[in-house]
Design a protein around this motif. Structure first.
Motif, PDB file in Angstrom:
ATOM      1  N   ALA A 204      52.726 -90.337  52.338  1.00  0.00           N
ATOM      2  CA  ALA A 204      51.549 -89.464  52.347  1.00  0.00           C
ATOM      3  C   ALA A 204      50.283 -90.271  52.086  1.00  0.00           C
ATOM      4  O   ALA A 204      49.219 -89.983  52.637  1.00  0.00           O
ATOM      5  N   ILE A 205      50.389 -91.296  51.228  1.00  0.00           N
ATOM      6  CA  ILE A 205      49.242 -92.166  50.961  1.00  0.00           C
ATOM      7  C   ILE A 205      49.030 -93.132  52.120  1.00  0.00           C
ATOM      8  O   ILE A 205      47.900 -93.358  52.573  1.00  0.00           O
ATOM      9  N   THR A 358      43.055 -92.282  45.271  1.00  0.00           N
ATOM     10  CA  THR A 358      44.290 -91.590  45.642  1.00  0.00           C
ATOM     11  C   THR A 358      44.080 -90.089  45.758  1.00  0.00           C
ATOM     12  O   THR A 358      44.615 -89.439  46.669  1.00  0.00           O
ATOM     13  N   LEU A 362      44.715 -88.141  49.426  1.00  0.00           N
ATOM     14  CA  LEU A 362      45.732 -87.110  49.665  1.00  0.00           C
ATOM     15  C   LEU A 362      45.120 -85.853  50.268  1.00  0.00           C
ATOM     16  O   LEU A 362      45.702 -85.222  51.159  1.00  0.00           O
ATOM     17  N   SER A 417      52.764 -84.759  50.458  1.00  0.00           N
ATOM     18  CA  SER A 417      51.444 -84.771  49.822  1.00  0.00           C
ATOM     19  C   SER A 417      51.475 -84.255  48.392  1.00  0.00           C
ATOM     20  O   SER A 417      50.557 -84.531  47.614  1.00  0.00           O
ATOM     21  N   THR A 421      48.099 -81.151  45.955  1.00  0.00           N
ATOM     22  CA  THR A 421      47.284 -81.458  47.128  1.00  0.00           C
ATOM     23  C   THR A 421      47.372 -80.348  48.164  1.00  0.00           C
ATOM     24  O   THR A 421      46.370 -79.965  48.770  1.00  0.00           O
TER      25      THR A 421
END
Length: 499
Positions: A204-205, A358, A362, A417, A421
């Motif tokens: 996801a990152i 971060t 996200l 995520s 998020t």
């Protein structure tokens, strides 16, 4: 003299970008400061994050091929917005435009946060919050000024910064591999989660690094011969970035110890310093990262304006976004409004979140995946519902497989995520509902059928794809009569040019 469009939109956009500039836009939008900060963001997961990176790369390539096919089918500005609108109707188009617009300006906030980390290699080494915020605001408004000066200037700046940013990345992806020390990698899965959970979370990152692969399709109306150049720029640009990303991240993981990497604000600088000793190499990398960040912000600032511009011309975004200013036809309101929002979220994040990069990454990934998901679905819709009889079976199977992979990848990215998020992403997405209602209130009741307008200027330059499935002409649709006194024509400007 500039051409004009209907509905008071002002001069038509100039098709000033050739294949090199379109490719530079894709590469420059993908490779920003995200890749320069990404190793630190992935460090808590350990080397298993590299597995996630490979998976994300395959998904990104599937998306790039999907967007290449979609751009041949509808070579008009708007990218994910116009694909969703033509396949599923105007409300789906609006949601995609709204979501992507959030991605663009929130993504700029994430890019500038990483950019500040490299600027602070030289100034504000103590990382005082107030000075960091000031540096970030300067980083946001310089690209805005370049975009306001015209598309040609923005395109030229994009080419220059793309060339310059490749130098340290190519170096790390080649020479850096020779200095890898296996002891620096640490525990393979340092997250404490299951292997699948760690891969999903890291992916996801990592996906943030590939946001922008659709850049050429979003500005297709400003690209010469979009039916040919947009697909090529999308696929080739993504492939080039994939190779650099994978090898460069591997080199950083292997040249900076796991403990130091997690705390680093400029991991590529630290890697260069470890390879050569001293600080000169790291300083050179930091300069390149600063240039890279400005290039990425320049490209994304253009996208911030182009997506709502395309939707506003169809009456699906506030009319101010459709107005072009100056001889070059610059959507000034979109540039300024998006930069203001990016500035606000940057200031808010610096004062509220400890892990600024971060958190914003996200959110940007989630709001980007929604248009990716709709685009993959639109491709499947055209392949399986509207065009399957006109395609050879082998090509149909191939294109369907790629679109399914892109869709599965998008669902997987949402899952990785995290609940928080998804909550915030869904909240900001649903904030678009009252905006849609407000836009529709101007139209009143739907009245007589009105013939669709002439194709947009950008569609006229399309190069048809002889192998693409033939699409039926759009249906006559009921559209609202424009009211007087508002200065806005909310009739839908439907594309008639299909290949």
């Amino acid at each position: 003299m500039s051409k004009t469009t209907g509905g008071g939109a002002g001069p038509a956009p100039e098709a000033a970008l050739g294949l090199p500039a379109a490719s530079a836009l894709v590469i420059g939008s993908i490779i920003g400061t995200g890749v320069f900060a990404l190793p630190s963001a992935l460090a808590p997961y350990g080397p298993i994050a590299l597995v996630a990176f490979v998976a994300v790369t395959l998904g990104a390539l599937a998306l790039a091929l999907t967007y290449g096919s979609l751009a041949k089918r509808i070579p008009a500005s708007g990218g994910p917005y116009v694909y969703a609108r033509e396949a599923f109707g105007e409300f789906a188009g609006f949601l995609n435009a709204w979501s992507y617009w959030i991605t663009a300006w929130a993504g700029n906030a994430a890019i500038v946060v990483a950019w500040v980390g490299y600027v602070e290699v030289f100034v504000n080494t103590g990382h005082k919050t107030g000075i960091s915020v000031l540096i970030a605001l300067v980083g946001l408004w310089i690209p805005a000024a370049i975009n306001l000066s015209g598309v040609r200037n923005s395109g030229a700046f994009q080419v220059i910064t793309t060339v310059l940013k490749f130098v340290p990345l190519v170096f790390m992806a080649t020479v850096g591999l020779l200095f890898i020390d296996p002891d620096n990698f640490g525990s393979f899965n340092a997250s404490g989660q299951s292997a699948l959970g760690a891969i999903s979370a890291a992916a996801a990152i990592a996906l943030f690094s590939y946001l922008g692969l659709e850049a050429a399709s979003v500005v297709a109306g400003r690209v010469r011969e979009p039916g040919r150049n947009v697909p090529r720029a999308t696929v080739y640009g993504t492939l080039a970035c994939a190779v650099i990303y994978l090898l460069g991240t591997l080199a950083v993981f292997g040249t900076v110890s796991h403990g130091d990497l997690g705390a680093s604000t400029a991991p590529f600088t630290d890697a260069a310093n470890n390879i050569f000793g001293g600080t000169w190499a790291g300083d050179a990398v930091a300069v390149a990262a600063i240039v890279s960040g400005l290039g990425a912000l320049n490209g994304w600032t253009m996208l911030c304006a182009e997506m709502p511009y395309a939707a506003a011309r169809d009456g699906l975004f506030p009319a101010a976004f459709a107005k072009l200013r100056g001889q070059n036809g610059v959507p000034a309101f979109g540039i300024i409004a998006s930069t203001v929002l990016a500035s606000l979220i940057t200031v808010f994040s610096y004062t509220r979140f400890e892990d600024v990069f971060t958190k914003i990454v996200l959110l940007s990934v989630l709001t980007a995946v929604i248009p990716y998901l709709f685009s993959a679905a639109a491709q499947l819709y055209w392949l399986l519902v509207r065009g399957r009889e006109s395609l050879a079976p082998r090509r149909l199977v191939r294109d369907v497989t790629v679109a399914v992979l892109a869709m599965v990848f998008s669902y997987w990215s949402i899952q990785g995520s995290g609940y928080q998020t998804v909550y915030y992403g869904l909240f900001v997405l649903l904030l678009g509902l009252p905006v849609y209602v407000w836009l529709k209130r101007e139209g009143g009741e739907y009245g007589e059928f009105v013939e669709p307008r002439s194709p947009r200027p950008e569609a006229e330059a399309a190069v048809p794809d002889p192998q693409a499935p033939e699409m039926p002409p759009p249906a006559r649709r009921a559209v609202p009569r424009p009211r007087t006194g508002h200065g806005v024509d909310f009739r839908l400007m439907t594309l008639r040019h299909h290949t």
